[in-house]
Every structure is written in structure tokens, then in C-alpha cells.
Design a protein around this motif. Structure first.
Motif, PDB file in Angstrom:
ATOM      1  N   SER A  58       2.901  14.119   0.252  1.00  0.00           N
ATOM      2  CA  SER A  58       2.379  13.497  -0.977  1.00  0.00           C
ATOM      3  C   SER A  58       1.775  12.106  -0.763  1.00  0.00           C
ATOM      4  N   LYS A  59       2.259  11.386   0.284  1.00  0.00           N
ATOM      5  CA  LYS A  59       1.807  10.010   0.536  1.00  0.00           C
ATOM      6  C   LYS A  59       2.104   9.077  -0.641  1.00  0.00           C
ATOM      7  N   ASP A  60       3.097   9.422  -1.435  1.00  0.00           N
ATOM      8  CA  ASP A  60       3.458   8.598  -2.585  1.00  0.00           C
ATOM      9  C   ASP A  60       4.417   7.496  -2.123  1.00  0.00           C
ATOM     10  N   LYS A  61       4.052   6.224  -2.367  1.00  0.00           N
ATOM     11  CA  LYS A  61       4.852   5.103  -1.866  1.00  0.00           C
ATOM     12  C   LYS A  61       6.211   5.002  -2.540  1.00  0.00           C
ATOM     13  N   SER A  62       6.298   5.524  -3.761  1.00  0.00           N
ATOM     14  CA  SER A  62       7.589   5.427  -4.464  1.00  0.00           C
ATOM     15  C   SER A  62       8.682   6.203  -3.728  1.00  0.00           C
ATOM     16  N   LEU A  63       8.279   7.209  -2.930  1.00  0.00           N
ATOM     17  CA  LEU A  63       9.281   7.976  -2.175  1.00  0.00           C
ATOM     18  C   LEU A  63       9.912   7.124  -1.075  1.00  0.00           C
ATOM     19  N   GLU A  64       9.154   6.176  -0.553  1.00  0.00           N
ATOM     20  CA  GLU A  64       9.717   5.255   0.444  1.00  0.00           C
ATOM     21  C   GLU A  64      10.859   4.451  -0.172  1.00  0.00           C
ATOM     22  N   SER A  65      10.650   4.045  -1.438  1.00  0.00           N
ATOM     23  CA  SER A  65      11.706   3.295  -2.143  1.00  0.00           C
ATOM     24  C   SER A  65      12.958   4.151  -2.293  1.00  0.00           C
TER      25      SER A  65
END
Length: 580
Positions: free
Chosen positions: A106-113
């Protein structure tokens, strides 16, 4: 056919915007975990709408995985055991692994959080939150929310797009002909779990499943024995789970059968159908003020089924000619699976006409009350020991509702069950009398027994059926006894069963007793003696040795209606006395 219609229902609801897109579902999530962009814990947020009833806010989340056995985490949401590894760190590892894998897609940055939070949170920080204790104890579903954002992380645009894309990219999976759509497509390995069927496994059960090797054939394993595409499997599963959800107005419980219904396109019958049963559910909760509740039940059902179709406020009259397809599906628990108790495809018009016909057949006159609008659960209870739904024949509910919606004869087991309960209890309530009238009229119209005459809402003096007239005679004899002797017990307690089954052996005794009671009453017995003569005159001294089951029903109805007539005359004479 059933699964095909459920897929069509899904497509209809998708067009109306009332259902989740493929790969997602709506689910109650009682707690959110709020974190900041650096992955630091902020707080827990409770989403209870009604904590007493344990109803929480619903969110659109990635569709739940099928947990046949072993560990299998959901994406970005799950219970506290998976999210925090309570009792099992392996579950949490699987939960984190899925998020890490999905982050690459997904490349969604919120998943890193989220990943940062899961890898570095301190239990001591969680324990400071006042909600932690109940989360640890109850292990509810949780998902994540970023501080400063209104929606949950699952609803992010990149995440939704990535999940939808992953479904269409499964072209290298096993393909086959889908039994539902008839098209070649990627086949789902396991069929959808179905929740909300009363008595079934609380975590969900299957309509279609091939869990054990013994159920496999031709080398096909699990879902391949009944191949359905991923889309069709998702669509029918989502439809049926939506119809069975807690908030659904399109489900009813009849006996042990959870019944759902829907129409081909939006129809008012979808909203009104459940009112057949709704008053009974309320009645189950409130045992007090029984008589008042009974009147209220009749009023509610009457408002929804008599007036809308044919009364002054016939707002649903147009439904009688509506050809929109209407489907009714009865589901019952069966070990680890769900069995189809009945399936009835029809039209809105046919169902509406048959519902109206059912209530007309039930209608019977009773003093100081409204009649003929009896809910199905009350009918079923009248057939059971101690009037409990748990004691109802499990197959009777399905047969009864099929009879009503098809307009066909009522099941014979309904007649035999009521007759047996009346004999056992010596109790003929207006509910039982109403059902007897409905059963016998439908059988009589189909010429299923001899000397039939259409039974009326009130006592019919012109009905010459021997069983009906002997029932009336029994009521008059009982009244004569009550007038002559002040006693709590009557001839009904001792002779009802034999009088209604073997009349020739009992009525000579009853005549003798009646003469004795008449002598005690003197001139006060004139009216009842005259009535006895009027009832007996057409019989010309003929009393059968035995009565069939149907004749036993006629005997009971004659007894009930004559008794009500005597009661009505007593009330009328009292009123006349008051007016003098």
C-alpha cells in the motif's frame, strides 16, 4: 438458487450504497487505539453507543479472515489477543507480520506508525489508561486511529485501493467454474462464515463446508467440492450476514428457526413483514400485564396487516398486485453447520395476499377483545408443554410459516399438537380455537373430510356437523352443572377427553348428570333445557362411537363458541338489568 439470489441482493444493496465493497465489511469495533505519527500511544477510545446492550459503533474494515483452525490474524483490526498478544505472542506476531507485508503493497505511511507502536509500546503506559482493564478482561475488537484524524486507519484511501487491487491480482490462484455465476474465476478455498443464527456457533458457522477428508470426493479439497468464485462467495456471505445482523429489520425468530427475507428491489413488505412477529418478541420480555399486552399485540399486528391491505388506511393495498420477487429463508442450527429449514421464493403480491388470508382464517369472535391477529410464536407456544417455545416441535415452525406464505393447508402436526395439548390441559383458549378454525376451514375447502361446512367467526346454529353440535351440547351441559353446583371442577375436567374422542360411550352418562342438574335448578333450567333440545334435534339420536382428529377439532370449536355465546348472553342480561 439461494446463493444466486443472495448475490443479487448484494449487488442491489451495493447500488443503493448500503453495503461494503468487495474485500471489506461493516463491523462493530468497541475500542480504538489512538496513536501519533511517531507511533506513540495516546489513548484508548470507547465507541459504545449503548453500553448496557453492548452496541458499539460500526466501521468499514477489511473483511474478516476465515479461522477454521490455527492462527490467522485480520488486517489492521482484531481482538485484543491478536493486537496485544494476550496469552499468545504468536498471534501478535502474525498480526504484525500481515501489516508489514501490506505496508509494502500500500505504501501508506500511517502503517509505519502502527508497526512502530506495536514494536515499542510499553505495557505500563497502556495500564495507565482507564479503559485498559476492561480491554484486557473482555478482549474486544480494536483498530487504529491517528491523532488529529477523524476516520480509522483502515479507511485510508491508499489502503482501500491496495486491498481492492490485491483481490483483482489473484489471477495466478486456482481457477474453476463458479457454481453461482457460471463463469470461470478464481475459486475461494473456504466458504464464508455465517453469524447471527440463533443456536449456531457464536463465532459463525457454514451453510457450505467440507472440513473433514471424509467429505471430499474426486480429489477435490474443501471449497473446491462446491466451487464458488471469490466475488460470489464474498457477496453471498456479506448479504446473509447483513440480513442476520443485530440491527437487521429483515429477520425474525420463529421457534428455533431464524428467518430472513428480502425482495428483488426495495419493497415496503421488507419493512412490514417482521411486524408479524415483533409483538411476540416484546411479549417474551414482559410477562406482566398479560391481558393488556394481548390486546396491544392484536392492535399492532392489525395496524400493520389489516388496515394497510384492506382497511380504512389501506396504504399497502398496492402490494397485493406487486410482482416484485420476494424471498424467505429459514435457517436452523445443526451441529457445526447451518441447515436450511425452508426456502420460499415468491412475489410481494402473493405473500401479501396469503398473509391477509391467514389472518382472515384465524379470525374468531371473542367478547371484549379484538381477535384474529395472533403472532406465530403465540401459535407455536399454544402447541407446547408449559407454553414454552423450547418445547415446540422443531420442524413445526418451518412447516407453519411455509403454509402461511404459500396459502396451503396448515401442517397436520399443528392440528394433532393442539388437540393433544387441549386434552392434557382441558384448556381451550381463543388462540387454540382460532387456529382450529383456520386449520379445519383450509382442510374443508380442499374436501379433506366429510360433511364440512365453512366455520364462522362466531357460533353457527345452522352448522349440522355432529361433532360441532356435540361440542356445543357439552358446553351447555357444563353450564347447567355450574348453575346447579357451586364447584371449581366441572364435567370438562373429567369427561372432555372421552367426550371428544369416544362420544357414544360417554354422552349417556352426561345426559344422566344433566337431568340431575336440571332437577336441582327447577324453573331456572328452562332456557338451557330448551337449548339442549335445539342442539340435539337435528342429530336424531345418532351419536358416533369415535371421532377423527378433524372431528375432535370441530368438537372443541363447537364447545368454545357455544361457551362464548352463553357468556355473551349473560353479559347482555346483566346490562339489561343495570338499565332497568
Amino acid at each position: 438458487m439461494i446463493l444466486q439470489e443472495l448475490v443479487r441482493y448484494y449487488e442491489r444493496k451495493l447500488e443503493e450504497g448500503d453495503i461494503s465493497i468487495e474485500g471489506f465489511e461493516k463491523k462493530e469495533i468497541p475500542y480504538l487505539i489512538e496513536i501519533d505519527k511517531e507511533g506513540n500511544f495516546v489513548r484508548f477510545i470507547a465507541t459504545w453507543l449503548d453500553e448496557k446492550k453492548k452496541r458499539a459503533n460500526k466501521y468499514t474494515i477489511p473483511k474478516a479472515v476465515v479461522r477454521a483452525r490455527g492462527i490467522n490474524a485480520n488486517l489492521l483490526w482484531d481482538n485484543a489477543e491478536y493486537v496485544f498478544g494476550i496469552d499468545s505472542k504468536d498471534k501478535q506476531k502474525d498480526f504484525i507480520r500481515k501489516i508489514q507485508d501490506f505496508k509494502e503493497i500500500s505504501k501508506d505511511k500511517s502503517l509505519e506508525s502502527v508497526i512502530t507502536f506495536l514494536s515499542q509500546y510499553k505495557l505500563s503506559d497502556l495500564k495507565k489508561d482507564e479503559l485498559w482493564e476492561e480491554i484486557q478482561e473482555n478482549r474486544p475488537y480494536l483498530t487504529f486511529k491517528l491523532k488529529g484524524q477523524n476516520d480509522i486507519i483502515c479507511a485510508g484511501e491508499k489502503i482501500v485501493k491496495a486491498i481492492s487491487q490485491s483481490i483483482s491480482d489473484e489471477s495466478d490462484s486456482e481457477k474453476g467454474i463458479c457454481l453461482i455465476t457460471g463463469e470461470e474465476a478464481v475459486i475461494e478455498r473456504l466458504h464464508s462464515k455465517i453469524g447471527g443464527v440463533v443456536g449456531a456457533n457464536p463465532v459463525g458457522a457454514n451453510i457450505v463446508s467440507f472440513e473433514q477428508d471424509a467429505f471430499q470426493s474426486y480429489g477435490k479439497k474443501k471449497g473446491a467440492n462446491a466451487p464458488t468464485s471469490k466475488y460470489a462467495n464474498f457477496a453471498y456471505g456479506t448479504s446473509i450476514n447483513t440480513l442476520l445482523s443485530k440491527d437487521s429489520h429483515q429477520k425474525i425468530l420463529i421457534g428455533d428457526t431464524t428467518t430472513i427475507f428480502w425482495s428483488e428491489r426495495k419493497s415496503e413488505l421488507e419493512d412490514e413483514f417482521a411486524y408479524l412477529f415483533k409483538p411476540a418478541e416484546e411479549e417474551e420480555k414482559t410477562k406482566e400485564n398479560k391481558k393488556g399486552k394481548e390486546v396491544e399485540d392484536n392492535k399492532i399486528i392489525k395496524e400493520h396487516f389489516e388496515s394497510p391491505f384492506s382497511g380504512k388506511n389501506a396504504k399497502l393495498k398496492h402490494l397485493l398486485t406487486d410482482n416484485t420477487k420476494f424471498f424467505i429463508l429459514g435457517l436452523a442450527p445443526n451441529a457445526a453447520r447451518i441447515s436450511i429449514r425452508f426456502w420460499y421464493p415468491s412475489t410481494v403480491g402473493e405473500i401479501s395476499k396469503n398473509i391477509e388470508k391467514h389472518f382472515q382464517d384465524l379470525k374468531i369472535e371473542i367478547p371484549n377483545n379484538d381477535s384474529g391477529f395472533i403472532s406465530l410464536n403465540r401459535i407455536l407456544r399454544s402447541t407446547s408443554l408449559q407454553s414454552k417455545l423450547d418445547n415446540v416441535n422443531p420442524l413445526l415452525a418451518g412447516k407453519l410459516i411455509t403454509s402461511i406464505i404459500s396459502g396451503n393447508e396448515y401442517p397436520r402436526t399443528l392440528l394433532s399438537s393442539i388437540i393433544n395439548r387441549m386434552k392434557a390441559e382441558q384448556s381451550i383458549s381463543f388462540v387454540r380455537a382460532s387456529i382450529l378454525k383456520a386449520i379445519l376451514n383450509r382442510k374443508g375447502r380442499n374436501e379433506k373430510f366429510k360433511n364440512y361446512k365453512e366455520l364462522q367467526e362466531k357460533m353457527d346454529e345452522s352448522n349440522l356437523n355432529i361433532a360441532y353440535r356435540l361440542g356445543r351440547l357439552f358446553a351447555v351441559m357444563e353450564k347447567m352443572q355450574q348453575n346447579a353446583i357451586n364447584s371449581d371442577s366441572t364435567i370438562k375436567d373429567r369427561y372432555y377427553t372421552s367426550a371428544s374422542t369416544r362420544p357414544a360411550s360417554v354422552f349417556p352418562v352426561l345426559f344422566s348428570l344433566s337431568n340431575h342438574h336440571a332437577s336441582k335448578l327447577g324453573n331456572k333450567s328452562i332456557y338451557l333445557e330448551k337449548l339442549k333440545g335445539e342442539i340435539l334435534e337435528p342429530l336424531k339420536g345418532s351419536i358416533p362411537k369415535t371421532f377423527s382428529l378433524e372431528e375432535q377439532g370441530l368438537f372443541a370449536l363447537g364447545y368454545y363458541q357455544q361457551k362464548q355465546e352463553l357468556f355473551k348472553k349473560k353479559e347482555e342480561s346483566q346490562k339489561q338489568g343495570e338499565n332497568k
